[in-house]
Design an enzyme around this catalytic site. Structure first.
Site, PDB file in Angstrom:
ATOM      1  N   ASP A   1      -6.034  42.018 -57.711  1.00  0.00           N
ATOM      2  CA  ASP A   1      -5.191  43.173 -57.410  1.00  0.00           C
ATOM      3  C   ASP A   1      -4.676  43.745 -58.732  1.00  0.00           C
ATOM      4  OD1 ASP A   1      -3.589  45.034 -56.044  1.00  0.00           O
ATOM      5  OD2 ASP A   1      -3.074  43.583 -54.501  1.00  0.00           O
TER       6      ASP A   1
ATOM      7  N   ASP B   1      -4.435  49.204 -56.910  1.00  0.00           N
ATOM      8  CA  ASP B   1      -3.257  49.509 -56.108  1.00  0.00           C
ATOM      9  C   ASP B   1      -2.750  50.928 -56.377  1.00  0.00           C
ATOM     10  OD1 ASP B   1      -0.861  48.514 -54.454  1.00  0.00           O
ATOM     11  OD2 ASP B   1       0.094  49.263 -56.281  1.00  0.00           O
TER      12      ASP B   1
ATOM     13  N   GLU C   1      -6.889  51.674 -53.351  1.00  0.00           N
ATOM     14  CA  GLU C   1      -6.033  51.790 -52.183  1.00  0.00           C
ATOM     15  C   GLU C   1      -5.868  53.270 -51.877  1.00  0.00           C
ATOM     16  OE1 GLU C   1      -1.622  50.386 -50.617  1.00  0.00           O
ATOM     17  OE2 GLU C   1      -1.938  50.811 -52.737  1.00  0.00           O
TER      18      GLU C   1
ATOM     19  N   HIS D   1      -1.047  43.296 -46.183  1.00  0.00           N
ATOM     20  CA  HIS D   1       0.312  42.935 -46.580  1.00  0.00           C
ATOM     21  C   HIS D   1       1.317  44.070 -46.432  1.00  0.00           C
ATOM     22  CE1 HIS D   1      -1.439  44.973 -49.974  1.00  0.00           C
ATOM     23  NE2 HIS D   1      -0.243  45.133 -50.499  1.00  0.00           N
ATOM     24  N   ASP D   2       0.842  45.294 -46.210  1.00  0.00           N
ATOM     25  CA  ASP D   2       1.722  46.450 -46.073  1.00  0.00           C
ATOM     26  C   ASP D   2       1.908  46.874 -44.619  1.00  0.00           C
ATOM     27  OD1 ASP D   2       2.465  46.867 -48.719  1.00  0.00           O
ATOM     28  OD2 ASP D   2       0.686  48.058 -49.169  1.00  0.00           O
TER      29      ASP D   2
END
Length: 584
Positions: free
Chosen positions: A133, A234, A288, A355-356
């Site tokens: 990430d 990200d 992302e 995770h979001d």
């Protein structure tokens, strides 16, 4: 006159003939693979690990590398081929590691660089690739670059960030996703404002500065040389900025990506990144977000663009952000449109949670004890039978659920707290706000992994950093390991089926009876292979009539004992999921 051919010549001729056939088959196979642009990251199955919630070995309540090392055999048993791990770099942890203060150092709670290398080597020995990430839209305000930049306008790192001198007056409004006060913050030392798209502690990096870009490429090379196989970029669609900072119209923040993302210069930087890192190190990258349009997505990932390799969009996640039930018709439409758009060029990431977002079964299935198992199995069948690279979030192979957190005092996530403050400032209905937050908060997806029914679900011997979901006694790895009908073992079967059948990777997708209100049915077809996927998205029996019923062959996956077929009608039980081969 007939002549006898010596036996050894016959053997040589046969060998040559066989080798020629092999070469022809090999060439044919290479041609087919070339046409499909076959690659390991298209054919793989990715598993996402939120490291501080996966497995703790030192009793501090936070997951660590040694916990992952301890569970490498478990990861291998799933059949997954890639692991993406959320950030573990040195950080003050204002946003759980998405605020990085040193991109080449590991936060002590996760272990050492030696631990990381042992974990990476253990994955490689099991055929599992590692995806890092990379958080480079912004850094932490404790990064040495920013500490220097904020202290002097003459700092060598000043232009690594975006600044607005106070003598020019108040900066133009910029929306911040985490800060209700907006995206500019004042620094007294240099009498100026810095820009932050996210939290105050996450100043945006200035990608328009070539020196900053080179710093980022060097960081990526550092990790690629350690053996990292891919990068998840990200918030990268926001990296490039319009440095004139024009005034945006009132209410523009409702279409945040349109106004703040996908500036044309971003593609220049991605091409530069491809040349510097992606191509020479033979790694792949996924950003992302995929912009606001199909064109945005194609411009990011089409092979001839030489930028990124995979589009990761949020349209189907956005439809389930409130407790009100999403419409299956919309769900079908979104997936069908995106598949059609990328059927010839580009490649998609397929996911339903991360995770979001809150848990998969709560958003798209049914978390009640009666239907949790079958509805999670149905969703995993869907995820692993669509065209694109499937992303599975840790715990979704078990059917882990949301956790009940009805009051704001229970939340530690900066996103939840920021949204709560914004709601208060806007005089919103707080009770209704908390109802939606309890359902949709990122906190739901970050509870500790449920390994067994011992204290803290076997996650830690200490005090867990986040409360373990009370249902861990029923939902855990140990309870499902030896149950052939468990969510876990169904997931393993589905992964195996996908890996053994390229039709589920590269095959054409054709939706059947798109208007059906309860069943999502489609076929996947590749060369002489064809499969029918049947998914009941409801808690009731549902029928679908198909003229091809007589062509159905073997049932390859089924989360019930059998398919019920009468004449040309198939009856699916609640949340039943089946994949059947079709005779061609």
């Amino acid at each position: 006159m007939k002549k006898n051919i010596p036996f050894f010549l016959i053997i040589i001729l046969l060998i040559n003939c066989k080798e020629s056939t092999k070469q022809s088959e090999s060439i044919a196979s290479e041609v087919v693979e070339s046409e499909r642009n076959s690659t390991w990251w298209k054919e793989g199955v990715l598993y996402q690990i939120y490291p501080q919630s996966f497995k703790d070995t030192d009793g501090d309540g936070f997951g660590d590398f040694r916990g992952v090392i301890e569970k490498l055999d478990y990861l291998e048993s799933l059949g997954i081929t890639m692991v993406w791990m959320n950030p573990f770099f040195e950080s003050p942890l204002v946003d759980n590691g998405y605020d990085i203060s040193d991109y080449r150092a590991i936060h002590p709670r996760y272990g050492t660089m030696e631990d990381f290398q042992e974990m990476l080597d253990g994955m490689k020995s099991r055929g599992i690739k590692f995806v890092l990430d990379v958080v480079v839209n912004h850094s932490s305000d404790e990064h040495e670059w920013f500490q220097s930049a904020r202290s002097s306008r003459d700092s060598e790192y000043r232009d690594y960030y975006h600044w607005w001198p106070a003598e020019k007056g108040k900066p133009p409004h910029r929306h911040s996703l985490f800060d209700p006060e907006g995206g500019w913050d004042y620094v007294e030392e240099t009498d100026s404002y810095y820009l932050h798209t996210f939290a105050e502690a996450q100043p945006d990096l200035n990608w328009e500065n070539p020196k900053l870009r080179q710093e980022v490429y060097d960081i990526m090379k550092f990790w690629a040389e350690k053996g990292v196989d891919g990068f998840r970029m990200d918030a990268f669609q926001f990296a490039s900025k319009d440095t004139t900072y024009p005034e945006f119209p009132e209410g523009h923040e409702k279409d945040f990506v349109k106004w703040y993302g996908m500036r044309p210069q971003l593609h220049e930087y991605l091409k530069e990144m491809y040349k510097e890192v992606i191509e020479p190190y033979n790694v792949f990258a996924v950003a992302e977000g995929a912009g606001s349009t199909f064109k945005d997505a194609h411009d990011l990932v089409d092979a001839d663009r030489n930028e990124l390799q995979t589009a990761y969009h949020f349209e189907y996640v956005d439809m389930s952000r409130t407790p009100e039930r999403y419409e299956l018709s919309e769900f079908k439409e979104v997936f069908t449109l995106w598949d059609k758009e990328f059927s010839e060029n580009g490649w998609l990431a397929i996911f339903l949670s991360n995770h979001d977002n809150s848990r998969l079964v709560d958003r798209f299935g049914n978390p009640s004890p009666e239907f949790r198992t079958v509805s999670t199995q149905m969703l995993n069948t869907f995820l692993l039978s669509m065209r694109g690279t499937p992303y599975t979030y840790y715990g979704d192979e078990l059917g882990m659920t949301n956790i009940d957190m009805p009051t704001i005092e229970e939340y530690v996530d900066i996103d939840a707290i920021g949204k709560y403050k914004t709601a208060l400032a806007a005089n919103e209905d707080v009770e209704e706000f908390m109802k939606v937050l309890n359902y949709s908060s990122r906190e739901n997806s970050r509870t500790p992994m449920q390994w067994n029914d011992t204290d803290n679900a076997g996650f830690t011997s200490g005090m867990p950093w986040k409360k373990v979901n009370p249902n861990y006694k029923e939902i855990n790895v140990a309870a499902q390991e030896n149950n052939p009908n468990s969510v876990l073992n169904h997931f393993r079967k589905m992964v195996k089926l996908r890996k053994e059948n390229e039709v589920l990777v590269y095959g054409d997708y054709q939706i059947i009876q798109q208007e059906h209100p309860e069943i999502y049915a489609y076929t996947r077809t590749l060369d002489n292979q064809k499969m029918l996927v049947l998914l009941n998205f409801t808690d009731q029996d549902s029928n679908i009539s198909l003229p091809e019923v007589n062509s159905l062959n073997n049932t390859l996956i089924n989360n019930y004992e059998a398919l019920t077929i009468n004449n040309n009608t198939i009856t699916l039980k609640p949340y039943q999921a089946a994949i059947v081969s079709i005779k061609k």
